[in-house]
Structure formats: C-alpha cells, structure tokens
Scaffold this motif. Structure first.
Motif: not given
Length: 334
Positions: A217, A204, A178, A196, A199
């Motif tokens: 991420e 990612i 990350k 969001n 994810h």
C-alpha cells in the motif's frame, strides 16, 4: 525562519527551501551530532562504521540503485547528561534541508513523540518500522497523516528507509508508493487475511503479487495517501518560495492590479508544474483541472491596503491520484 508568505491548503474530502526527496536519518549518541549531508555510502561508512544503525539505514536507501537520492542527511540526538528532547532536536533540525525523517529508534514512546511533533509541524513526513501490530494500532489511533509505518517481521534492515530510497526522489506527484520493488527486503509470506490485518492496523508491508515483490500500500496512519501529503507540501512550499523571491527580486510589487497579477502568475506557474508532474488531474479534453481567483484592487478591504497585506488570493486543483485496484468485467458471446 521568518517569511512574509503563508499558503494554506485544505484537503477537501472526498479528496531554507526543502529538498522534497531528501531523507534525514536521525540516530542518538551521548555526544549528539549536528546535521550533515552525505553523497555516498563510503562517506557514511568512514564516519560511522558498518555496524551502526545510521549506516544500516543509509545502506537501505542507497541500495535502491538509480532511484535512490543523490544525497542524504544524518544527525544524532544527544542522550545522557543534558540530553535533547524530541522538541529540542527537531527544533535545530527543522532549520535544515530535508523532507523524510527516519529514526533509528523504534521504541513506542519515542516513535509516538516524533510522530506527534512531525504532525504538529506540518511540513515533513516521518517513516518508521515495526514488527508489532499492537504498537502499530496504538499509533493509528492518533490518525496521524504525516507518519507511515512499515510492518515487517524483520526491521533491522530498515524497510521504511528502503521505500524512501526507492520512491522519495522521483518528481513529486509522479509516482504512487504502492507496487514498488525494494532491493534488499524480503517479502512476507502471508495470507490475504493477514495482509488485511496489517492494513487494518494502519501499516503497509512488502508482499509478492503476480510473482512480483512489491509494497502492499501507499498510505499514512490516517489512511491518507503518501503522495497526496507529498504533493500538498510541494505546492505549498513552492508557492511560498516563488512569491518570496518575487518580493526580493522586485523593486516594488505594487498594490494594484498589476502587482496582484504578479502574485497570481507565480501561483499559476507552480500549479502548472504540478500538473506536468502528474499531481493535478486533467479533464476530458486533456486540460488541467486547476484555477485561481485573485481579487482585484477595488475588491480588497481598504484596511488591508493600508497595512500592505493582500489576502485576496485563492487557488484550487483536482488531485490526479492513482489507480490502485480495478474490477474489469467481460462478456463471452456465443
């Protein structure tokens, strides 16, 4: 590849020799192509040309500057008459020296086959890319811990290969995946809600935070951290390799407490190196959180001694992990 050493590591929740930073780019062609190593982009250009997918993936990797690997590997899966299946091509390539797989294909059926095969093998990781969150979510349902999907609206420039080029060659365990800047990849201009959703689908991506372009991420499809899988594989392979070399270089590893101590010493040396590379945590006094327990000869089943098989070695360690988010509270005093 035949071997006499088998290391098994279970991740407790909550919780030839591989080049652990070496990527393999796998393309496809009617004639196929055997595994070959390349040390610079000019060599890839000379053999494949600038318009090929293999070249584009190699460019994304080596575009990451000093962080990029010293060498990469490229192969092609045979298509058309007498084509190779995923099982066929991986069977021949698993004998070679690489750890990260990047495929030029993004077809859902192909990606699912490669992801399943890499998961079953249990020694490598697969990085792929997608611009379709529905496809990503379908992959996530498999809960593969060895496949990472990089979501982006532009996938022709291989953002997942860029990420491997940026992080993969660092000492295993020393970095998180990350927060990483990727040369040549444009960040997505998206809201927190959209991030969001990406994810939640299992992928990612690449965004801007605090004015810095960075990966959003560092997780695989299962939600496991990429660096945890990388570290686990490194420790397992290096213990196996170290003990196999011990067997080969020693006239006889005796089935007594001295020989058992030799096995334990190799294991502890690998764990010590893993601690130095920041895979393994330390306690409040700065001491590494790992240990070994190797049964003495008198504690071993006589039947195992008769078979010359020692099954009494165990080890444990606490993962160092990484801090990805924080909440810090302050108090203003009047």
């Amino acid at each position: 590849m035949a071997k006499d050493v088998n290391v098994i590591i279970d991740i407790e929740s909550p919780t030839p020799r591989l080049g652990f930073g070496k990527p393999l780019i796998l393309g496809s062609a009617a004639t196929g192509k055997p595994y070959k190593t390349y040390a610079d982009l000019a060599s890839v250009k000379a053999e494949f040309g600038e318009t090929t997918e293999e070249y584009k993936a190699a460019l994304a990797i080596w575009n990451q500057g000093d962080a990029a690997p010293a060498e990469i590997a490229i192969a092609r899966q045979k298509t058309g008459v007498d084509s190779e299946t995923v099982s066929d091509v991986l069977e021949r390539l698993m004998k070679e020296d690489w750890y990260f797989l990047v495929t030029t294909t993004t077809l859902q059926a192909d990606v699912e086959e490669f992801a399943a095969a890499i998961e079953l093998d249990g020694t490598r990781e697969y990085f792929t890319r997608s611009s379709d969150l529905v496809v990503v979510a379908a992959l996530k349902s498999k809960l593969y811990s060895r496949t990472t999907v990089f979501y982006h609206t532009t996938i022709s420039n291989y953002p997942e290969a860029a990420l491997i080029g940026r992080v993969g060659s660092a000492p295993v365990g020393s970095v998180t995946w990350k927060f990483k800047f990727l040369q040549g990849i444009e960040p997505l201009d998206i809201t927190n809600t959209e991030l969001n959703e990406i994810h939640a689908a299992g992928a990612i991506t690449y965004v801007t935070k605090a004015g810095r372009n960075q990966t959003s991420e560092g997780k695989t499809l299962s939600g496991e951290w990429i660096d945890v899988i990388h570290s686990k594989d490194y420790i397992k392979a290096n213990i196996e390799y170290g003990i196999q070399i011990l067997f080969a270089d020693t006239d006889k590893v005796s089935f007594d407490n001295t020989g058992i101590a030799q096995l334990e010493s190799v294991t502890r040396n690998v764990l010590r190196q893993a601690f130095l590379q920041n895979m393994i945590a330390q306690d409040d006094d700065g001491l590494p959180l790992y240990g070994t327990n190797f049964k003495r000869r008198s504690e071993v089943d006589p039947a195992d001694r008769a078979l010359r098989t020692y099954n009494g070695g165990e080890f444990w360690f606490d993962l160092a992990g990484a801090i990805h988010e924080t909440t810090i509270r302050g108090l203003i005093r009047k």
